[in-house]
Design a protein around this motif. Structure first.
Motif, PDB file in Angstrom:
ATOM      1  N   ALA A  91       0.833  -1.213   0.000  1.00  0.00           N
ATOM      2  CA  ALA A  91       0.000   0.000   0.000  1.00  0.00           C
ATOM      3  C   ALA A  91       0.865   1.260   0.000  1.00  0.00           C
ATOM      4  N   VAL A  92       1.954   1.234   0.779  1.00  0.00           N
ATOM      5  CA  VAL A  92       2.849   2.400   0.841  1.00  0.00           C
ATOM      6  C   VAL A  92       3.530   2.637  -0.504  1.00  0.00           C
ATOM      7  N   THR A  93       4.039   1.574  -1.116  1.00  0.00           N
ATOM      8  CA  THR A  93       4.719   1.748  -2.404  1.00  0.00           C
ATOM      9  C   THR A  93       3.733   2.158  -3.495  1.00  0.00           C
ATOM     10  N   CYS A  94       2.540   1.586  -3.480  1.00  0.00           N
ATOM     11  CA  CYS A  94       1.530   1.984  -4.473  1.00  0.00           C
ATOM     12  C   CYS A  94       1.135   3.449  -4.294  1.00  0.00           C
ATOM     13  N   ALA A  95       0.911   3.856  -3.051  1.00  0.00           N
ATOM     14  CA  ALA A  95       0.536   5.251  -2.791  1.00  0.00           C
ATOM     15  C   ALA A  95       1.642   6.204  -3.249  1.00  0.00           C
ATOM     16  N   ALA A  96       2.887   5.825  -2.974  1.00  0.00           N
ATOM     17  CA  ALA A  96       4.011   6.678  -3.388  1.00  0.00           C
ATOM     18  C   ALA A  96       4.087   6.776  -4.907  1.00  0.00           C
ATOM     19  N   MET A  97       3.926   5.664  -5.592  1.00  0.00           N
ATOM     20  CA  MET A  97       4.008   5.689  -7.054  1.00  0.00           C
ATOM     21  C   MET A  97       2.809   6.401  -7.675  1.00  0.00           C
ATOM     22  N   LEU A  98       1.620   6.219  -7.106  1.00  0.00           N
ATOM     23  CA  LEU A  98       0.450   6.934  -7.612  1.00  0.00           C
ATOM     24  C   LEU A  98       0.618   8.440  -7.412  1.00  0.00           C
ATOM     25  N   ALA A  99       1.161   8.835  -6.264  1.00  0.00           N
ATOM     26  CA  ALA A  99       1.420  10.253  -6.016  1.00  0.00           C
ATOM     27  C   ALA A  99       2.455  10.789  -7.006  1.00  0.00           C
ATOM     28  N   LEU A 100       3.497  10.024  -7.257  1.00  0.00           N
ATOM     29  CA  LEU A 100       4.512  10.440  -8.227  1.00  0.00           C
ATOM     30  C   LEU A 100       3.886  10.665  -9.598  1.00  0.00           C
ATOM     31  N   HIS A 101       3.080   9.701 -10.049  1.00  0.00           N
ATOM     32  CA  HIS A 101       2.476   9.805 -11.378  1.00  0.00           C
ATOM     33  C   HIS A 101       1.430  10.919 -11.438  1.00  0.00           C
ATOM     34  N   HIS A 102       0.865  11.260 -10.302  1.00  0.00           N
ATOM     35  CA  HIS A 102      -0.066  12.396 -10.261  1.00  0.00           C
ATOM     36  C   HIS A 102       0.696  13.719 -10.381  1.00  0.00           C
ATOM     37  N   LEU A 103       1.842  13.784  -9.685  1.00  0.00           N
ATOM     38  CA  LEU A 103       2.638  15.010  -9.699  1.00  0.00           C
ATOM     39  C   LEU A 103       3.474  15.155 -10.966  1.00  0.00           C
ATOM     40  N   ALA A 104       3.958  14.041 -11.492  1.00  0.00           N
ATOM     41  CA  ALA A 104       4.770  14.060 -12.715  1.00  0.00           C
ATOM     42  C   ALA A 104       4.248  12.961 -13.638  1.00  0.00           C
ATOM     43  N   PRO A 105       3.366  13.321 -14.575  1.00  0.00           N
ATOM     44  CA  PRO A 105       2.713  12.310 -15.418  1.00  0.00           C
ATOM     45  C   PRO A 105       3.657  11.385 -16.190  1.00  0.00           C
ATOM     46  N   SER A 106       4.844  11.846 -16.513  1.00  0.00           N
ATOM     47  CA  SER A 106       5.797  11.008 -17.257  1.00  0.00           C
ATOM     48  C   SER A 106       7.167  11.023 -16.575  1.00  0.00           C
ATOM     49  N   PRO A 107       7.253  10.437 -15.372  1.00  0.00           N
ATOM     50  CA  PRO A 107       8.550  10.452 -14.681  1.00  0.00           C
ATOM     51  C   PRO A 107       9.528   9.494 -15.370  1.00  0.00           C
TER      52      PRO A 107
END
Length: 174
Positions: A91-107
């Motif tokens: 859950a922590v890793t998914c939340a972090a990655m979802l937040a990343l993709h929300h903040l930077a659509p193409s990291p």
């Protein structure tokens, strides 16, 4: 390690944490590359679920045998309890990655790796506490320094029973 008479028998907290970082870190690092590779074929969340499942099984075995000083296979109960902490880590890793993709659509891959590894490290510290204090604590309390069998428990002192009958006998011991 200390004696089996009511004291911890596994490695100390610092040694166990160092072993946890070594085993868990190696599995986590390999997992991060596996997630990125697998995510090119399936959605990232599915890839993370598959890799988390496989890495949890492997890491629990390593922790049972090496990290917490048991020297043997993890039981099904330990695998099940460990899976609970892995669900939280997922859950922590998914939340972090979802937040990343929300903040930077193409990291980039490097940023994804950095975020994933940072989230995994945070979840790993919490997981260490759960594994040490809950999952493998009972096993350490039951096993001796060698990790085999039950620990010896001290016997209570023998009860002295009067040999003669009468009030004076109650004041004497055998």
């Amino acid at each position: 390690m200390e004696t089996a008479q009511g004291q911890r028998t596994g490695p100390g907290a610092l040694a166990a944490f160092a072993r946890f970082v070594l085993c868990g870190g190696a599995v986590g690092l390999a997992s991060s590359f596996a997630v990125v590779a697998l995510a090119s074929w399936v959605p990232w969340i599915v890839a993370n679920a598959l890799v988390t499942t496989a890495s949890t099984l492997l890491a629990t075995e390593l922790h049972a045998r090496f990290t917490f000083g048991a020297g043997r296979h993890a039981t099904w109960r330990q695998h099940t309890q460990s899976a609970g902490s892995a669900v939280a880590a997922y859950a922590v890793t998914c939340a972090a990655m979802l937040a990343l993709h929300h903040l930077a659509p193409s990291p980039g891959a490097a940023l994804e790796q950095a975020v994933y590894l940072s989230a995994s490290a945070l979840a790993g510290v919490a997981r260490f506490a759960v594994l040490r204090l809950v999952v493998f604590a009972r096993q350490q309390a039951r096993t001796g320094a060698t990790g085999r069998g039950r620990a010896a428990t001290p016997c209570p002192p023998p009860v002295r029973v009067p040999t003669a009958v009468g009030p004076a006998a109650l004041c004497r011991t055998a």
